[in-house]
Design a protein around this motif. Structure first.
Motif, PDB file in Angstrom:
ATOM      1  N   PHE A 186     -16.751  23.884  -3.016  1.00 47.39           N
ATOM      2  CA  PHE A 186     -15.672  23.774  -1.812  1.00 47.39           C
ATOM      3  C   PHE A 186     -16.293  22.911  -0.879  1.00 47.39           C
ATOM      4  O   PHE A 186     -16.392  21.852   0.092  1.00 47.39           O
ATOM      5  CB  PHE A 186     -14.334  24.492  -1.856  1.00 47.39           C
ATOM      6  CG  PHE A 186     -13.576  24.559  -0.580  1.00 47.39           C
ATOM      7  CD1 PHE A 186     -12.464  23.612  -1.732  1.00 47.39           C
ATOM      8  CD2 PHE A 186     -13.653  24.176   0.125  1.00 47.39           C
ATOM      9  CE1 PHE A 186     -11.912  22.706  -0.197  1.00 47.39           C
ATOM     10  CE2 PHE A 186     -12.657  24.065   1.040  1.00 47.39           C
ATOM     11  CZ  PHE A 186     -11.783  23.276   0.594  1.00 47.39           C
ATOM     12  N   GLY A 187     -16.999  23.312  -0.018  1.00 51.70           N
ATOM     13  CA  GLY A 187     -18.277  23.404   1.271  1.00 51.70           C
ATOM     14  C   GLY A 187     -18.781  22.235   1.172  1.00 51.70           C
ATOM     15  O   GLY A 187     -18.551  21.295   1.674  1.00 51.70           O
ATOM     16  N   VAL A 202     -16.922  19.474   1.484  1.00 57.26           N
ATOM     17  CA  VAL A 202     -16.148  18.875   2.822  1.00 57.26           C
ATOM     18  C   VAL A 202     -17.226  18.642   3.974  1.00 57.26           C
ATOM     19  O   VAL A 202     -16.628  17.297   4.514  1.00 57.26           O
ATOM     20  CB  VAL A 202     -15.769  20.254   3.291  1.00 57.26           C
ATOM     21  CG1 VAL A 202     -15.241  20.037   4.896  1.00 57.26           C
ATOM     22  CG2 VAL A 202     -14.280  20.704   2.371  1.00 57.26           C
ATOM     23  N   GLY A 211     -17.887  15.080   2.656  1.00 58.11           N
ATOM     24  CA  GLY A 211     -17.080  13.833   3.334  1.00 58.11           C
ATOM     25  C   GLY A 211     -16.993  14.169   5.285  1.00 58.11           C
ATOM     26  O   GLY A 211     -17.190  12.510   5.334  1.00 58.11           O
ATOM     27  N   ILE A 212     -17.377  14.711   6.174  1.00 59.86           N
ATOM     28  CA  ILE A 212     -18.169  14.667   7.190  1.00 59.86           C
ATOM     29  C   ILE A 212     -18.959  13.636   7.319  1.00 59.86           C
ATOM     30  O   ILE A 212     -19.476  12.806   8.315  1.00 59.86           O
ATOM     31  CB  ILE A 212     -17.755  16.120   7.879  1.00 59.86           C
ATOM     32  CG1 ILE A 212     -16.690  17.314   7.339  1.00 59.86           C
ATOM     33  CG2 ILE A 212     -18.134  15.754   9.655  1.00 59.86           C
ATOM     34  CD1 ILE A 212     -16.588  18.306   7.954  1.00 59.86           C
ATOM     35  N   HIS A 270     -25.811  18.858   4.327  1.00 61.31           N
ATOM     36  CA  HIS A 270     -25.535  18.270   3.083  1.00 61.31           C
ATOM     37  C   HIS A 270     -26.006  18.615   1.926  1.00 61.31           C
ATOM     38  O   HIS A 270     -26.084  19.287   1.086  1.00 61.31           O
ATOM     39  CB  HIS A 270     -24.658  17.519   2.388  1.00 61.31           C
ATOM     40  CG  HIS A 270     -24.133  16.481   2.144  1.00 61.31           C
ATOM     41  ND1 HIS A 270     -23.164  16.947   1.307  1.00 61.31           N
ATOM     42  CD2 HIS A 270     -24.398  16.117   1.219  1.00 61.31           C
ATOM     43  CE1 HIS A 270     -22.947  17.128   0.106  1.00 61.31           C
ATOM     44  NE2 HIS A 270     -23.099  15.812  -0.214  1.00 61.31           N
ATOM     45  N   GLN A 283      -1.020  17.278   1.387  1.00 62.33           N
ATOM     46  CA  GLN A 283      -1.097  16.935   0.687  1.00 62.33           C
ATOM     47  C   GLN A 283      -1.135  15.282   1.081  1.00 62.33           C
ATOM     48  O   GLN A 283      -1.885  14.818   1.618  1.00 62.33           O
ATOM     49  CB  GLN A 283      -1.887  16.413  -0.670  1.00 62.33           C
ATOM     50  CG  GLN A 283      -3.195  15.648  -0.803  1.00 62.33           C
ATOM     51  CD  GLN A 283      -4.302  15.886   0.295  1.00 62.33           C
ATOM     52  OE1 GLN A 283      -4.760  16.493   0.656  1.00 62.33           O
ATOM     53  NE2 GLN A 283      -5.428  15.165  -0.956  1.00 62.33           N
ATOM     54  N   ALA A 315     -11.500  14.841   6.950  1.00 58.76           N
ATOM     55  CA  ALA A 315     -11.966  15.508   6.055  1.00 58.76           C
ATOM     56  C   ALA A 315     -10.840  16.560   5.114  1.00 58.76           C
ATOM     57  O   ALA A 315     -10.947  16.790   4.540  1.00 58.76           O
ATOM     58  CB  ALA A 315     -12.600  16.905   7.229  1.00 58.76           C
ATOM     59  N   ALA A 316      -9.761  17.366   6.358  1.00 52.12           N
ATOM     60  CA  ALA A 316      -8.848  18.117   5.816  1.00 52.12           C
ATOM     61  C   ALA A 316      -8.136  17.488   4.560  1.00 52.12           C
ATOM     62  O   ALA A 316      -7.515  17.647   4.171  1.00 52.12           O
ATOM     63  CB  ALA A 316      -7.756  18.562   7.024  1.00 52.12           C
ATOM     64  N   HIS A 317      -7.814  15.948   4.811  1.00 51.76           N
ATOM     65  CA  HIS A 317      -7.300  15.079   3.474  1.00 51.76           C
ATOM     66  C   HIS A 317      -7.931  15.572   2.438  1.00 51.76           C
ATOM     67  O   HIS A 317      -7.892  15.586   1.311  1.00 51.76           O
ATOM     68  CB  HIS A 317      -6.849  13.961   3.964  1.00 51.76           C
ATOM     69  CG  HIS A 317      -6.260  13.285   2.964  1.00 51.76           C
ATOM     70  ND1 HIS A 317      -5.132  13.703   2.080  1.00 51.76           N
ATOM     71  CD2 HIS A 317      -6.560  12.068   2.350  1.00 51.76           C
ATOM     72  CE1 HIS A 317      -5.220  12.576   1.541  1.00 51.76           C
ATOM     73  NE2 HIS A 317      -5.639  11.812   1.177  1.00 51.76           N
ATOM     74  N   GLN A 318      -9.741  15.738   2.244  1.00 54.10           N
ATOM     75  CA  GLN A 318     -10.265  15.163   1.010  1.00 54.10           C
ATOM     76  C   GLN A 318     -10.694  16.959   1.099  1.00 54.10           C
ATOM     77  O   GLN A 318     -10.466  17.302  -0.411  1.00 54.10           O
ATOM     78  CB  GLN A 318     -11.428  14.510   1.619  1.00 54.10           C
ATOM     79  CG  GLN A 318     -12.502  15.249   0.252  1.00 54.10           C
ATOM     80  CD  GLN A 318     -13.601  14.207   0.938  1.00 54.10           C
ATOM     81  OE1 GLN A 318     -14.235  13.492   1.172  1.00 54.10           O
ATOM     82  NE2 GLN A 318     -15.131  14.535   0.339  1.00 54.10           N
ATOM     83  N   ALA A 319     -10.303  17.896   1.943  1.00 48.03           N
ATOM     84  CA  ALA A 319      -9.877  19.146   1.345  1.00 48.03           C
ATOM     85  C   ALA A 319      -9.060  19.946   0.552  1.00 48.03           C
ATOM     86  O   ALA A 319      -9.298  19.902  -0.240  1.00 48.03           O
ATOM     87  CB  ALA A 319     -10.199  20.660   2.604  1.00 48.03           C
TER      88      ALA A 319
END
Length: 489
Positions: free
Chosen positions: A110-111, A114, A117-118, A181, A431, A449-453
Motif C-alpha cells: 500500500f505504501g 502511494v 503515485g506521488i 520508491h 473516493q 495522491a489521496a485519490h489513488q490511496a
C-alpha cells in the motif's frame, strides 16, 4: 545411624528437586503420596536405595515436560498411541503470526503504491536513468557523485524538452522520490522472502500456502523488472523526433505496473485475513463475527440469498479493480487536466463523438484500430471512460449496501459482512469526493495522491467483504472437529 541419616538426606534432596520441576498440582500430590509412605524400617540396603533413586529419576523425566501448545497433538489424546494417530491426521494450520506478517507486507505494498503515485505526480520517475538492483540502494553521497548522476539525467528527453532549466538542488528532490520508491520495493522483497523461508522451514504454512506465497515472491521480483521496463519507455531518444511529444512513460506499462501492485496487495491482504480468521475458527469457533459460527457458517453460505449476494460482491470487487486500473491510463496521459468540471464535459454529459473517437489516433490504414486506440490513447476518451466506470462503481456499491437492509438477507448475513458492506459504501463516498475534488482543482498532488490511496482502501473493504463470506479452510475445519471431539470426550 550415620548411614540412615545419609539415606534420608539424599531422599529429601531428591524429593525437593523433583517437586520443584513438576508442572501441575495433581502430579505434585501424586508424587508426594508415592514417596511419602511410611517404611517399615529406617535402614535401606544400597540396592533398595539405588532402585528408589532410579524410580524417582524416571518419574521426574516423565513429569518435567514442556508446556503444551494450543495445537499440540497430545492435547487431543489421552495416550501416546492416540496422540501419534491424531498427529498423523491433523494438517498444518498457519498460526496468527503468518497472518499478521502477510497483512504487514500488504501495508508495505500500500505504501509503495502511494509513493509511486506521488513519484508520478511530481514527474520524478525518469530522474534515475539506470537500473541497479543491488548498488542502486545507495544514493549519491558526494558532490562528484551528484554531478555525475545529474549529467546522466541531462541526456534524457525529459531534461531536453521540459526540465532544461532545472538546478542540481531541484534534481535532488525528484531523484529522492524515485529512489525512495525503488528502495521501498526492495524492502518489500526482503521483508516478504525471509519470513516466507522461515515459516516454510518451520512448517507453519497451511498445505496450499507455500506455492501461493512463492508465486507472490516471484511476482515481487517481476514487479521490479516491470518497473524498469516502464521507466525505460520514457528514456527513449525516439521521443525527441515526435513533434509535440511529451516525455513520459507508456500508459500501458504504467497500468501493468500498477495492476501488478494491486494483484500483490489483494493476494497478501486476502491471504493474511483468511489465515487469521481460520485460526479464530479453529481455536474459538468464531466465524465472520459469529461466536457460534462453527455451527452456522455452512447453513448461511448455502442460503440462496447469501449466494446471490456473494456473486454480486465478487463482480463488484472486479469492477473496483478495473476502475482503479483505468486511473493508471488517466495518470499516464495526464487526462485529468482536461475537462476540469463535473458532471459535465464541455457543457454536456459527454464530449462530441468525433472527439471521443478521433481518427488521428488510428494507426491502421483501414482504421480498424480506431475504437480501441481511442479507448487507451486518447486523453479525452480515457477520462470519459474513467468517469463512467467510477459512477457505475459508486452506483453498484450503493445498491449492494442497500440490499443488506432487505429483511430476508439481513436476517442471515453475518455481522462482519454487514459491517464491511457499510464500510465499502462509506469508502465509495469518500473516493467519489476525492476524485471530483482532484478534477476540479486541476490535479493537485495531495488530492491526487489521496485519490489513488482511496482506490486501494476501497479495494481493501471489498476484499475484506469477500473474506467474510469465505468458508473456513480445510485445515481449520479439521482442527475444529478434533478440538470438539476432545472437548466432548
Amino acid at each position: 545411624m550415620f548411614a540412615g541419616l545419609w539415606a534420608r538426606n539424599v531422599a529429601f534432596e531428591f524429593r525437593s528437586a523433583t517437586l520443584a520441576k513438576l508442572p501441575r498440582p495433581g502430579a505434585l500430590r501424586h508424587l508426594h503420596q508415592s514417596i511419602s509412605k511410611p517404611t517399615p524400617s529406617r535402614s535401606h540396603s544400597p540396592f533398595k536405595l539405588l532402585n528408589l533413586c532410579n524410580a524417582k529419576r524416571a518419574f521426574a523425566s516423565r513429569t518435567s515436560v514442556s508446556p503444551r501448545l494450543p495445537f499440540d497433538p497430545r492435547f487431543f489424546s489421552a495416550n501416546a498411541g492416540q496422540a501419534q494417530a491424531v498427529a498423523a491426521e491433523l494438517p498444518v494450520l498457519s498460526p496468527p503470526p503468518v497472518g499478521w506478517w502477510l497483512l504487514g507486507s500488504a501495508g508495505l505494498v500500500f505504501g509503495v503504491i502511494v509513493v509511486g503515485g506521488i513519484t508520478r505526480l511530481t514527474e520524478s520517475g525518469l530522474s534515475i536513468t539506470e537500473w541497479k538492483p543491488i548498488t542502486g540502494v545507495i544514493p549519491p553521497l558526494s558532490q562528484a557523485q551528484w554531478e555525475e548522476e545529474f549529467e546522466k539525467y541531462k541526456a534524457t528527453p525529459e531534461f531536453k524538452l521540459l526540465n532544461h532549466s532545472i538546478t542540481l538542488e531541484e534534481f535532488k528532490s525528484i531523484f529522492f522520490w524515485e529512489w525512495g520508491h525503488r528502495v521501498l520495493g526492495r524492502v518489500i522483497g526482503i521483508s516478504f522472502v525471509i519470513p516466507l523461508v522461515y515459516f516454510a522451514l518451520r512448517k507453519r504454512l497451511t498445505a496450499t500456502l507455500p506455492k501461493h506465497l512463492t508465486a507472490m515472491a516471484f511476482l515481487i521480483g517481476a514487479q521490479g523488472a516491470l518497473g524498469w521496463y516502464m521507466v525505460k519507455s520514457g528514456l527513449e531518444d525516439s521521443l525527441l523526433e515526435i513533434p509535440g511529444a511529451v516525455p513520459r512513460v507508456s500508459q500501458y506499462r504504467l497500468a501493468a505496473h500498477l495492476g501488478t501492485a494491486f494483484v500483490l496487495y489483494a493476494g497478501m491482504f486476502g491471504t493474511g485475513m483468511a489465515a487469521i480468521m481460520d485460526w479464530r475458527y479453529a481455536t474459538k469457533g468464531w466465524w465472520a463475527g459469529l461466536k457460534e459460527g462453527a455451527a452456522r457458517w455452512k447453513d448461511i453460505l448455502e442460503n440462496p440469498a447469501v449466494r446471490r449476494f456473494s456473486r454480486g460482491v465478487k463482480g463488484l470487487t472486479a469492477l473496483v479493480f478495473i476502475t482503479a486500473l483505468s486511473g493508471a491510463f488517466v495518470a499516464g496521459l495526464d487526462a485529468g487536466l482536461l475537462y476540469n468540471e463535473f458532471p459535465l464535459m464541455g457543457g454536456s454529459l459527454a464530449p462530441p463523438a468525433e472527439e471521443l473517437f478521433n481518427p488521428a489516433y488510428a494507426k491502421s490504414p483501414d482504421h480498424s484500430d480506431l475504437w480501441w486506440r481511442n479507448l487507451f490513447e486518447n486523453p479525452t476518451t480515457v477520462q470519459f471512460d474513467h468517469r463512467c466506470l467510477a459512477i457505475t462503481t459508486y452506483a453498484a456499491t450503493a445498491l449492494m449496501y442497500a440490499s443488506t437492509f432487505h429483511p430476508a438477507l439481513r436476517a442471515v448475513l453475518p455481522p462482519l459482512t454487514k459491517r464491511m458492506a457499510t464500510s465499502a459504501f462509506a469508502m465509495a463516498n469518500i473516493q467519489v469526493l476525492l476524485g471530483i475534488s482532484t478534477l476540479l482543482y486541476l490535479v493537485p498532488i495531495p488530492l491526487a495522491a489521496a485519490h489513488q490511496a482511496g482506490s486501494v482502501m476501497l479495494l481493501t473493504t471489498m476484499l475484506h467483504l469477500l473474506v467474510s463470506l469465505r468458508r473456513p479452510g480445510t485445515a481449520a475445519r479439521v482442527w475444529r472437529q478434533a478440538l470438539q471431539r476432545k472437548t466432548s470426550a
